[in-house]
Design an enzyme around this catalytic site. Structure first.
Site, short mmCIF file in Angstrom:
data_model
loop_
_atom_site.label_atom_id
_atom_site.label_comp_id
_atom_site.label_asym_id
_atom_site.label_seq_id
_atom_site.Cartn_x
_atom_site.Cartn_y
_atom_site.Cartn_z
CG ASP A 69 -1.83 1.16 1.31
OD1 ASP A 69 -1.55 2.19 0.66
OD2 ASP A 69 -2.86 1.07 2.01
CE1 TYR A 160 -10.65 9.03 -14.99
CE2 TYR A 160 -9.19 10.88 -15.45
CZ TYR A 160 -9.38 9.54 -15.15
OH TYR A 160 -8.29 8.71 -15.04
CE LYS A 167 -5.22 8.06 -13.94
NZ LYS A 167 -4.35 7.02 -13.37
CB THR A 198 -10.75 -2.22 -14.19
OG1 THR A 198 -10.80 -0.80 -14.05
CG2 THR A 198 -10.07 -2.59 -15.49
CB ALA A 200 -9.81 1.54 -10.81
N1 LIG Z 1 -10.14 1.15 -16.32
C1 LIG Z 1 -10.02 2.18 -17.11
O1 LIG Z 1 -10.93 2.52 -17.88
C2 LIG Z 1 -8.74 2.96 -17.12
C3 LIG Z 1 -8.45 3.77 -18.23
C4 LIG Z 1 -7.27 4.50 -18.25
C5 LIG Z 1 -6.42 4.43 -17.17
N2 LIG Z 1 -6.72 3.64 -16.10
C6 LIG Z 1 -5.77 3.60 -14.99
O2 LIG Z 1 -5.20 2.32 -14.92
C7 LIG Z 1 -4.71 2.09 -13.62
C8 LIG Z 1 -5.16 0.72 -13.13
O3 LIG Z 1 -6.55 0.70 -12.93
P1 LIG Z 1 -7.48 -0.49 -13.42
O4 LIG Z 1 -8.50 0.12 -14.30
O5 LIG Z 1 -6.67 -1.64 -13.88
O6 LIG Z 1 -8.28 -0.86 -12.08
P2 LIG Z 1 -7.95 -1.90 -10.89
O7 LIG Z 1 -8.97 -1.61 -9.85
O8 LIG Z 1 -7.85 -3.27 -11.40
O9 LIG Z 1 -6.51 -1.43 -10.41
C9 LIG Z 1 -6.31 -0.34 -9.56
C10 LIG Z 1 -5.24 -0.77 -8.58
O10 LIG Z 1 -4.85 0.32 -7.74
C11 LIG Z 1 -4.45 -0.27 -6.53
N3 LIG Z 1 -4.34 0.71 -5.45
C12 LIG Z 1 -5.27 1.61 -5.03
N4 LIG Z 1 -4.78 2.31 -3.96
C13 LIG Z 1 -3.53 1.81 -3.72
C14 LIG Z 1 -2.53 2.09 -2.77
N5 LIG Z 1 -2.71 3.00 -1.79
N6 LIG Z 1 -1.36 1.40 -2.81
C15 LIG Z 1 -1.15 0.46 -3.77
N7 LIG Z 1 -2.07 0.14 -4.70
C16 LIG Z 1 -3.24 0.81 -4.67
C17 LIG Z 1 -5.56 -1.30 -6.27
O11 LIG Z 1 -5.14 -2.22 -5.29
C18 LIG Z 1 -5.68 -1.90 -7.65
O12 LIG Z 1 -4.82 -3.01 -7.80
C19 LIG Z 1 -5.18 3.28 -12.78
O13 LIG Z 1 -4.13 4.23 -12.70
C20 LIG Z 1 -6.32 3.83 -13.60
O14 LIG Z 1 -6.56 5.21 -13.34
C21 LIG Z 1 -7.86 2.91 -16.06
#
Ligand SMILES: NC(=O)c1ccc[n+]([C@@H]2O[C@H](COP(=O)([O-])OP(=O)(O)OC[C@H]3O[C@@H](n4cnc5c(N)ncnc54)[C@H](O)[C@@H]3O)[C@@H](O)[C@H]2O)c1
Length: 259
Positions: A69, A160, A167, A198, A200
């Site tokens: 974390d 957003y 970002k 996902t 998130a």
């Molecule tokens: N899903 C989308 O549409 C999308 C699009 C563009 C970018 N993203 C970005 O991609 C990245 C991954 O997200 P995702 O969509 O795979 O969702 P996800 O929920 O699978 O992954 C998010 C991760 O962040 C971790 N996390 C949150 N707080 C944390 C902390 N304090 N310490 C360590 N880890 C922590 C969670 O444990 C999780 O594994 C993020 O930065 C998200 O903003 C997502």
């Protein structure tokens, strides 16, 4: 998975932060690196997340697993201690994490609290800078770093909210880190995937609408999946991309070019 790829990353050591489950973008990255022959270190957020992530780490034959974390003092340093002890080096770093307090994320930017803004910025942006600082000395033969961004950094994407400015800061941080680490042969990329279903993403209001729009807007006419993102990162980590750094790389079927 039917694709096979040559082991172009054999011998590479990759630390992937951000796997929550098999839908996570980080899982797509880890899987693509492994398919290309890299060895993996994988983290989970906490004890609650561990049962979801550990089986994936086993499937991916990860050499190193650890809790992380980034908001808990000392945990990031402990992960890098493990990497140093086990591998003595690092080639690839993936930061695929983001978080903001729900009340700050779901209100408009005007209503975002100072504490909520600071928390979102710390977990979703500054933690990448901390990781880069710990990773760089281990990337003695050069390396690549990746941070996941989103189009909401460039243009206003309704709902957003605070993550837009966060970002934007993350993409700027990638440029500055690429500038500072370039002389060490370390390349830094912001990756901007199109919307993906996902965990998130489920925190964003009206996310289904965003998915529909993205598919319609993309010249390639389809949503992206986590392996599209993973294979892009795997390519960028190879010497074939050795002169590419500092930019934001869109993996969105071309949606970002359309007004
Ligand atoms: N899903 C989308 O549409 C999308 C699009 C563009 C970018 N993203 C970005 O991609 C990245 C991954 O997200 P995702 O969509 O795979 O969702 P996800 O929920 O699978 O992954 C998010 C991760 O962040 C971790 N996390 C949150 N707080 C944390 C902390 N304090 N310490 C360590 N880890 C922590 C969670 O444990 C999780 O594994 C993020 O930065 C998200 O903003 C997502």
């Amino acid at each position: 998975m039917t694709e096979t790829i040559r082991p172009v990353l054999a011998g590479n050591k990759a630390l992937v932060v951000g796997i929550a489950n098999d839908q996570s973008i980080a899982y797509g990255c880890a899987k693509a690196f492994r398919m290309a022959g890299a060895d993996l270190a994988v983290t989970w957020l906490n004890d609650k997340a561990r049962p979801h992530v550990e089986p994936l780490a086993i499937e991916l034959e990860a050499d190193i697993t650890a809790p992380l974390d980034v908001a808990t003092p000392g945990q990031l340093e402990a992960v890098f201690d493990l990497v140093r002890e086990k591998w003595g080096k690092l080639d690839i770093l993936v930061h695929s994490i983001a978080s903001a307090p729900k009340e700050d994320l779901q209100g408009g930017l005007l209503d975002c609290s100072a504490a909520g803004f600071a928390k979102a910025m710390d977990v979703s942006c500054h933690s990448f800078i901390r990781m880069a600082k710990l990773a760089a000395p281990l990337m003695r033969d050069g390396g690549s770093m990746f941070a996941m961004s989103y189009y909401g950094a460039d243009r206003v994407v309704p709902n957003y909210n605070v993550m837009g400015p966060v970002k934007a800061a993350l993409e700027a941080a990638c440029r500055y880190l690429a500038y500072e680490l370039g002389p060490s042969g370390i390349r830094v990329h912001a990756i901007s995937p199109g919307p993906l279903k996902t965990r998130a993403a489920s925190g964003l209001k009206d996310f289904e609408l965003l998915l529909n729009e993205a598919a319609q807007k993309a010249p390639l006419g389809e949503l992206v999946d986590i392996m599209d993102v993973g294979f892009t990162c795997a390519y960028l980590a190879t010497p074939f991309a050795k002169r590419v750094t500092g930019g934001t790389v869109y993996v969105d079927g071309g949606a970002n070019i359309v007004a």
